[in-house]
Design an enzyme around this catalytic site. Structure first.
Site, PDB file in Angstrom:
ATOM      1  CG  MET A   1       1.455  12.367  -6.331  1.00  0.00           C
ATOM      2  SD  MET A   1       0.644  13.845  -6.113  1.00  0.00           S
ATOM      3  CE  MET A   1      -0.029  13.783  -4.253  1.00  0.00           C
ATOM      4  CG  HIS A   2      -3.139   9.674  -5.416  1.00  0.00           C
ATOM      5  ND1 HIS A   2      -3.256  10.630  -4.242  1.00  0.00           N
ATOM      6  CD2 HIS A   2      -3.199  10.516  -6.433  1.00  0.00           C
ATOM      7  CE1 HIS A   2      -3.377  11.699  -4.741  1.00  0.00           C
ATOM      8  NE2 HIS A   2      -3.333  11.543  -6.239  1.00  0.00           N
TER       9      HIS A   2
ATOM     10  CG  ASP B   1       3.093  12.617 -10.270  1.00  0.00           C
ATOM     11  OD1 ASP B   1       2.521  13.596  -9.600  1.00  0.00           O
ATOM     12  OD2 ASP B   1       2.721  12.044 -11.209  1.00  0.00           O
TER      13      ASP B   1
END
Length: 490
Positions: free
Chosen positions: A78-79, A237
């Site tokens: 992520m991110h 995830d």
């Protein structure tokens, strides 16, 4: 029919081939480089991800009836900030979730824009790993690159784009960008304006189980796949891992011991931790979840074993650990800074309590216990919100360790359910693909039929009591050394 789950991790991509009954036919893993251009920075090249995915898809399906492949979906780190230009070329290496360069931008968002506004706009406050501070960093530090941006994407969404030609993201992954209105599942106009980008520069939003598009004809030809293969949006995830462990619906819990560590609590209703120590995100099942995330979990053990001790025989080292709950050595697992609940990119890994009789096994045990204690930090926040958790699922590389599962069960004082498949994000991705293709009517139905608990680790009353005492001591260490971290990281 056959479904493919792509788990786009930080060290490797893992691809999984599953049939409609949930049986895993094949798993393939492909590694790619991780770059640290400066202390605290963490980057990867999206082109490396794509090369690994293509190679992995070919190997994964070389012995199957490719005409049976119906859908592909994802669980992804992520991110990360992936920026594309007008020609859909990657402008610069992706800035990853565990990158700590954005403290200035994070402080600006939290202290100048203000945590109350951020929480109202997005249900979350700024953390250094989130995407919005990275966009601000790029605008301030690389203005020539910022001006080239046509599209801002997340890591797994870049792979979906390469497969379909569609700019897409899903609600769970978008929740971690800090430009997404989690409650209403739409882009936050206020946050886009603060970051200096427009809605035209962010992808279309999908639920995780929705079809983004079908595979591009040229990619289908290269892989030997039918052109009818559906690509589902997938999930971040942790949300994908939650699907893969059956952590869907209301009040379920999953702990992930991967590169990062998370405690994930699913909910049918939207809710926010007023102190913002836990993230409030949309879930891949169409509902919501609260999540505490630590930046270094199984990666702490990998660092200790590989770089410090110099061994790959993890089981042999853990076999030397005999007395749980009595270790006099403590370890703060903040090797990449820390997110939940401290939100401090300057925090650092720390051993404390060593004496002349400290053994190698004591140090190894302290690493495992330190990660468990740090997960309990977020667990305690959840308890303070009135959330009652009696048991949890567990997944990730660390979940392969019987000792670590026992430590987790007793540090938290709850039952730890072990599931048949430990392939959390990849399995969850394949399940989302199956839902997108109509194999199952909903994510909850798929989880109910496919996820099977095969063992439960029970907490032991005397050990829980010992670990309660050790946790109280652990909880005193970070506040005592917090100011030192600001000094030693300058």
């Amino acid at each position: 029919m056959l479904y493919i789950g792509i788990d786009l991790g930080t060290s490797a991509v893992k691809l999984l081939l599953m049939d409609g009954q949930g049986k895993i036919h094949h798993i393939v893993s492909k590694e790619y480089p991780l770059y640290f251009p400066h202390p605290g920075w963490s980057e990867q090249k999206p082109e490396d991800w794509w090369d690994a995915v293509l190679e992995g898809l070919k190997e994964l399906t070389q012995d199957c009836d490719k005409s049976q492949i119906a859908g592909i979906s994802f669980g992804g780190q992520m991110h990360g900030l992936v920026a594309l230009d007008e020609d859909d070329h990657v402008i610069r290496p992706a800035i990853l979730w565990n990158d700590g360069r954005t403290q200035k931008q994070t402080d600006y968002l939290n202290n100048v824009i203000g945590k109350e506004k951020l929480s109202a706009y997005t249900a979350n406050i700024a953390f250094a790993g989130f995407t919005a501070p990275k966009i601000l960093w790029m605008r301030e530090e690389e203005p020539e690159n910022f001006e080239k941006i046509k599209m801002v994407m997340l890591p797994k969404d870049y792979i979906a784009f390469k497969l379909t030609g569609v700019y897409s993201t899903d609600v769970s992954d978008a929740s971690g960008m800090l430009i997404f209105d989690v409650k209403n599942k739409r882009w936050s106009k206020e946050m886009l304006e603060i970051c200096g980008i427009t809605e035209a520069q962010v992808p279309k939003i999908f639920e995780s189980y929705e079809t983004v598009g079908t595979i591009l004809p040229e990619i289908a030809k290269e892989l030997g796949f039918p052109e009818t293969v559906r690509i589902a949006a997938g999930a971040g995830d942790n949300a994908a891992a939650a699907v893969g462990t059956g952590t869907v619906g209301d009040g379920m819990c999953n702990i992930s011991l991967g590169t990062s560590g998370t405690i994930f609590i699913s909910s049918k209703s939207f809710g926010v931790d007023e102190h913002n120590a836990l993230h409030s995100f949309a879930h891949a099942d169409g509902h919501y979840h609260l999540m505490g995330c630590m930046l270094s979990a199984a990666s702490c053990n990998k660092w200790w074993m590989d770089e410090i001790i110099g061994t790959k025989d993890y089981a042999k080292e853990q076999a030397k650990i005999e007395k749980l709950g009595e270790n006099h050595v403590f370890f703060l697992p903040y090797l990449m800074g820390e997110r939940s609940p401290h939100n401090n990119p300057n925090a650092r890994g720390t051993f404390i309590g060593m004496t002349m009789d400290t053994t190698r096994a004591d140090m190894t045990q302290a690493v495992l216990e330190g990660v468990a204690f740090a997960i309990r930090d977020s667990f305690e926040v959840a308890k303070s919100l009135g959330i009652h958790i009696e048991r949890t699922k567990i997944c990730g590389g660390g979940a392969k360790s019987p000792l670590w599962k026992k430590i987790i069960a007793n540090v938290l004082g709850i039952k730890v359910d072990v599931i048949e498949s430990e392939e959390g994000p990849g399995y969850g991705g394949a399940m989302l693909a199956a839902v997108a293709c109509g194999e199952y009517a909903s994510v909850e139905e798929a989880a109910g039929k496919l996820v099977k608990v095969i063992d439960t680790v029970e907490p032991e009353a005397d050990l829980v009591e010992k670990y309660n005492e050790r946790y109280e001591k652990f909880a005193e260490i970070y506040p005592a050394v917090k100011d030192l971290f600001d000094t030693v990281t300058r």
